[in-house]
Scaffold this motif. Structure first.
Motif, PDB file in Angstrom:
ATOM      1  N   PRO A 254       7.627  -0.436  -0.028  1.00 48.06           N
ATOM      2  CA  PRO A 254       8.884  -0.430   0.740  1.00 48.06           C
ATOM      3  C   PRO A 254       9.352  -1.857   0.979  1.00 48.06           C
ATOM      4  N   TRP A 255      10.614  -2.133   0.723  1.00 46.19           N
ATOM      5  CA  TRP A 255      11.118  -3.501   0.823  1.00 46.19           C
ATOM      6  C   TRP A 255      10.985  -4.068   2.235  1.00 46.19           C
ATOM      7  N   ASP A 256      10.986  -3.177   3.251  1.00 52.44           N
ATOM      8  CA  ASP A 256      10.920  -3.642   4.638  1.00 52.44           C
ATOM      9  C   ASP A 256       9.493  -3.721   5.175  1.00 52.44           C
ATOM     10  N   ASP A 257       8.502  -3.585   4.309  1.00 52.88           N
ATOM     11  CA  ASP A 257       7.105  -3.743   4.710  1.00 52.88           C
ATOM     12  C   ASP A 257       6.866  -5.216   5.057  1.00 52.88           C
ATOM     13  N   LYS A 258       6.362  -5.474   6.260  1.00 53.83           N
ATOM     14  CA  LYS A 258       6.173  -6.858   6.717  1.00 53.83           C
ATOM     15  C   LYS A 258       5.219  -7.637   5.825  1.00 53.83           C
ATOM     16  N   GLU A 259       4.305  -6.926   5.165  1.00 54.69           N
ATOM     17  CA  GLU A 259       3.330  -7.618   4.324  1.00 54.69           C
ATOM     18  C   GLU A 259       3.966  -8.268   3.103  1.00 54.69           C
ATOM     19  N   VAL A 260       5.165  -7.830   2.732  1.00 56.40           N
ATOM     20  CA  VAL A 260       5.853  -8.438   1.584  1.00 56.40           C
ATOM     21  C   VAL A 260       6.107  -9.915   1.840  1.00 56.40           C
ATOM     22  N   VAL A 261       6.427 -10.248   3.079  1.00 59.21           N
ATOM     23  CA  VAL A 261       6.651 -11.651   3.445  1.00 59.21           C
ATOM     24  C   VAL A 261       5.361 -12.305   3.905  1.00 59.21           C
ATOM     25  N   ASP A 262       4.581 -11.596   4.737  1.00 62.51           N
ATOM     26  CA  ASP A 262       3.377 -12.197   5.317  1.00 62.51           C
ATOM     27  C   ASP A 262       2.310 -12.505   4.270  1.00 62.51           C
ATOM     28  N   LYS A 263       2.058 -11.549   3.384  1.00 63.79           N
ATOM     29  CA  LYS A 263       1.019 -11.729   2.368  1.00 63.79           C
ATOM     30  C   LYS A 263       1.566 -12.194   1.027  1.00 63.79           C
ATOM     31  N   GLY A 264       2.862 -11.980   0.827  1.00 65.13           N
ATOM     32  CA  GLY A 264       3.446 -12.235  -0.490  1.00 65.13           C
ATOM     33  C   GLY A 264       3.625 -10.912  -1.214  1.00 65.13           C
ATOM     34  N   PRO A 265       4.684 -10.757  -2.005  1.00 60.74           N
ATOM     35  CA  PRO A 265       4.995  -9.464  -2.619  1.00 60.74           C
ATOM     36  C   PRO A 265       3.941  -8.960  -3.593  1.00 60.74           C
ATOM     37  N   TYR A 266       3.290  -9.837  -4.329  1.00 64.86           N
ATOM     38  CA  TYR A 266       2.297  -9.394  -5.317  1.00 64.86           C
ATOM     39  C   TYR A 266       1.036  -8.877  -4.630  1.00 64.86           C
ATOM     40  N   VAL A 267       0.571  -9.606  -3.630  1.00 65.79           N
ATOM     41  CA  VAL A 267      -0.600  -9.169  -2.874  1.00 65.79           C
ATOM     42  C   VAL A 267      -0.291  -7.864  -2.153  1.00 65.79           C
ATOM     43  N   ALA A 268       0.901  -7.754  -1.574  1.00 64.69           N
ATOM     44  CA  ALA A 268       1.290  -6.526  -0.857  1.00 64.69           C
ATOM     45  C   ALA A 268       1.315  -5.331  -1.802  1.00 64.69           C
ATOM     46  N   ALA A 269       1.821  -5.529  -3.011  1.00 69.26           N
ATOM     47  CA  ALA A 269       1.886  -4.425  -3.976  1.00 69.26           C
ATOM     48  C   ALA A 269       0.504  -3.962  -4.390  1.00 69.26           C
ATOM     49  N   LEU A 270      -0.401  -4.897  -4.640  1.00 65.28           N
ATOM     50  CA  LEU A 270      -1.754  -4.524  -5.047  1.00 65.28           C
ATOM     51  C   LEU A 270      -2.528  -3.892  -3.894  1.00 65.28           C
ATOM     52  N   ASP A 271      -2.323  -4.394  -2.684  1.00 63.06           N
ATOM     53  CA  ASP A 271      -2.963  -3.778  -1.518  1.00 63.06           C
ATOM     54  C   ASP A 271      -2.460  -2.359  -1.315  1.00 63.06           C
ATOM     55  N   GLN A 272      -1.180  -2.127  -1.613  1.00 62.23           N
ATOM     56  CA  GLN A 272      -0.590  -0.798  -1.486  1.00 62.23           C
ATOM     57  C   GLN A 272      -1.285   0.194  -2.417  1.00 62.23           C
ATOM     58  N   LEU A 273      -1.733  -0.284  -3.569  1.00 63.06           N
ATOM     59  CA  LEU A 273      -2.404   0.581  -4.538  1.00 63.06           C
ATOM     60  C   LEU A 273      -3.860   0.821  -4.171  1.00 63.06           C
ATOM     61  N   GLY A 274      -4.375   0.047  -3.212  1.00 67.32           N
ATOM     62  CA  GLY A 274      -5.744   0.263  -2.755  1.00 67.32           C
ATOM     63  C   GLY A 274      -6.806  -0.157  -3.750  1.00 67.32           C
ATOM     64  N   ILE A 275      -6.478  -1.096  -4.632  1.00 65.45           N
ATOM     65  CA  ILE A 275      -7.463  -1.578  -5.602  1.00 65.45           C
ATOM     66  C   ILE A 275      -8.361  -2.590  -4.893  1.00 65.45           C
ATOM     67  N   PRO A 276      -9.682  -2.332  -4.803  1.00 70.19           N
ATOM     68  CA  PRO A 276     -10.581  -3.216  -4.046  1.00 70.19           C
ATOM     69  C   PRO A 276     -10.545  -4.656  -4.554  1.00 70.19           C
ATOM     70  N   GLY A 277     -10.318  -5.573  -3.632  1.00 74.26           N
ATOM     71  CA  GLY A 277     -10.353  -6.988  -3.959  1.00 74.26           C
ATOM     72  C   GLY A 277      -9.163  -7.505  -4.738  1.00 74.26           C
ATOM     73  N   ALA A 278      -8.234  -6.628  -5.143  1.00 79.54           N
ATOM     74  CA  ALA A 278      -7.117  -7.062  -5.985  1.00 79.54           C
ATOM     75  C   ALA A 278      -6.214  -8.050  -5.258  1.00 79.54           C
ATOM     76  N   GLY A 279      -6.010  -7.801  -3.965  1.00 79.47           N
ATOM     77  CA  GLY A 279      -5.145  -8.691  -3.198  1.00 79.47           C
ATOM     78  C   GLY A 279      -5.702 -10.109  -3.131  1.00 79.47           C
ATOM     79  N   GLN A 280      -7.011 -10.218  -2.918  1.00 77.13           N
ATOM     80  CA  GLN A 280      -7.626 -11.546  -2.853  1.00 77.13           C
ATOM     81  C   GLN A 280      -7.624 -12.244  -4.216  1.00 77.13           C
ATOM     82  N   ILE A 281      -7.809 -11.454  -5.267  1.00 76.16           N
ATOM     83  CA  ILE A 281      -7.732 -12.030  -6.611  1.00 76.16           C
ATOM     84  C   ILE A 281      -6.340 -12.599  -6.865  1.00 76.16           C
ATOM     85  N   MET A 282      -5.317 -11.859  -6.419  1.00 71.35           N
ATOM     86  CA  MET A 282      -3.954 -12.349  -6.589  1.00 71.35           C
ATOM     87  C   MET A 282      -3.713 -13.598  -5.753  1.00 71.35           C
ATOM     88  N   ASN A 283      -4.387 -13.693  -4.597  1.00 68.66           N
ATOM     89  CA  ASN A 283      -4.281 -14.915  -3.803  1.00 68.66           C
ATOM     90  C   ASN A 283      -4.813 -16.125  -4.571  1.00 68.66           C
TER      91      ASN A 283
END
Length: 465
Positions: free
Chosen positions: A270-299
């Motif tokens: 969702p475009w209005d998800d706060k994590e899009v700005v706080d975490k960054g859009p790529y990390v937010a998208a991967l976290d949304q998919l629930g892939i373990p560790g994917a968000g940190q890898i993208m970081n």
């Protein structure tokens, strides 16, 4: 009244510094490929999505088309006349020394400020992983590493960028594949989102045309720095082939990496998800998919993108400064090269980054926004000089040296005028939009000061002859 077909007298070729030819074709190819994937895409796009919603796809499409036109124009001139000063040299040849002075030092200033921005962004990630460590210390460490790398042979810069770019390209491709599978509903453990995030949450244009305009301005400024490949080409064995290859692949790179990424993100999150700005859009998208560790890898990938941009900005700014000095457009002391490397220009360009170390220590809360305002719309000024130069030099080259047109601007001169109209429209939108008005004011002040200084230098040089 002179005929419209008359050709202005040809300027003598501008002297270029004696730089080492240490970049190979593989370096140029990967610099061109990875140069399109920077901090503006990984980090800055979050604010654009928050403002424009799903219509950010339209914003990136429009700005991407403008960038394609600019890169094609720049590629035409750089293939015909490779120079480490790139568009600054072209502006000097086409318009006059004052134009080369203004566009060159504007770009140098933008890249130097960019070094500070990237360093602060990278330090922010490190302090997130290692709480309690001082942000300024990380900025200082990164500055020291990349200043040192650029003081050595140019092949060091090429190798750093080659592997940085390879990692970024691999990460983006993997992200697009995973996102595409999730959208299709074939990724294990996920359901296809359909169009719920595209037309829900307020619709495709949730904040109306104003949100689209903010997204458009954010996307335009995110493309700054692509010009580095035409600067780097001057230090390769075959600059004409390098520039031609980079420019000819610009279209699909922008379409796939920028527009494709935005489409995947706004479809999954969702475009209005706060994590899009706080975490960054790529990390937010991967976290949304629930892939373990994917968000940190993208970081990690985002960190690499920021460090890559730092490295490229130090390189590009030092070469631009060296080129300007070699043409009598700056302090002579900066023009000296050692073993084919302009080390004094590297140090001078890095000095702004080290200044940002102090600023991030004194003003950690607002330094990022202050630097962003300082950079403002400088890239649009550079693009405008590029377009005007191409209009003049294309006609001159066709008449005098047509064999040099290894790359040709599409539908000349019509698309060049379309690009200029697009730039003018963006300037008007920046003046109308309150959130970008201060950036336009800073850029206007810097440009006027450089035009005056450049014109005075030009008049003084003529008077001494």
């Amino acid at each position: 009244m002179p005929s419209s077909t008359s050709t202005p007298p040809k300027s003598p070729p501008a002297p270029e510094p004696q730089l080492a030819k240490g970049l190979k074709q593989r370096h140029l190819s990967m610099i061109a490929l990875g140069g399109v994937i920077g901090a503006g895409l990984f980090v800055g796009s979050g604010a654009g999505i928050a403002a424009a919603g799903p219509s950010i796809v339209l914003a990136y499409t429009a700005s991407g088309l403008l960038v394609m036109l600019v890169m094609r124009m720049l590629g035409e001139m750089s293939a015909a006349n490779p120079a480490s000063g790139s568009f600054s040299v072209h502006a000097e040849r086409a318009i006059g020394p004052w134009a080369g002075f203004t566009s060159g030092w504007s770009f140098w200033f933008m890249l130097c400020m960019g070094v500070g921005l990237e360093g602060i962004g990278a330090a922010h990630i490190m302090t997130g992983w290692l709480p309690g460590t001082p942000e300024w210390a990380w900025v200082a460490l990164f500055m020291a590493v990349f200043c040192g790398a650029n003081l050595a042979a140019v092949k060091n810069f090429g190798e750093f960028e080659f592997w940085f770019a390879a990692l970024k390209v691999g990460a983006i491709v993997l992200f697009l594949v995973i996102g595409g599978l999730a959208i299709a509903g074939v990724l294990p453990g996920t359901d296809a989102p359909g169009s719920s995030h595209l037309i829900g949450h307020g619709g495709f244009l949730p904040n109306g045309t104003e949100g689209l305009i903010i997204g458009l301005l954010a996307s335009v400024l995110a493309f700054g720095g692509l010009e580095t490949v035409t600067i780097a080409a001057a230090e390769s064995d075959d600059p004409v082939r390098g520039v031609a290859g980079a420019v000819r692949t610009a279209m699909w790179r922008i379409a796939v990496f920028y527009i494709g990424s935005m489409l995947v993100i706004v479809t999954l999150v969702p475009w209005d998800d706060k994590e899009v700005v706080d975490k960054g859009p790529y990390v937010a998208a991967l976290d949304q998919l629930g892939i373990p560790g994917a968000g940190q890898i993208m970081n990690v990938v985002v960190l690499v993108a920021l460090l890559s941009a730092m490295n490229a900005n130090i390189y590009g700014s030092s070469r631009m400064a060296c080129s300007l000095v070699s043409r009598g457009q700056g302090p002579a002391a900066l023009g000296r090269t050692t073993s084919g490397v302009p080390r004094r220009s590297v140090i001078a360009s890095s000095a702004f980054g080290f200044l940002c170390v102090l600023l991030s220590y004194w003003r950690p809360d607002d330094i990022f926004q202050w630097l962003l305002n300082m950079i403002g719309a400088v890239i649009l000024v550079v693009w405008a000089f590029t377009a005007v130069s191409q209009l003049i030099l294309r006609r001159r080259t066709e008449q005098e040296e047509p064999e040099k047109l290894a790359v040709r601007m599409w539908a000349y001169p019509y698309l060049t005028w379309v690009a200029l109209a697009g730039m003018a429209a963006v300037f008007v939108l920046m003046a109308v939009e309150p959130s970008t008005r201060s950036q336009l004011a800073w850029t206007s002040g810097l440009t006027v000061a450089l035009v005056v200084a450049g014109y005075v230098r030009q008049r003084s040089a003529r008077a001494r002859r």
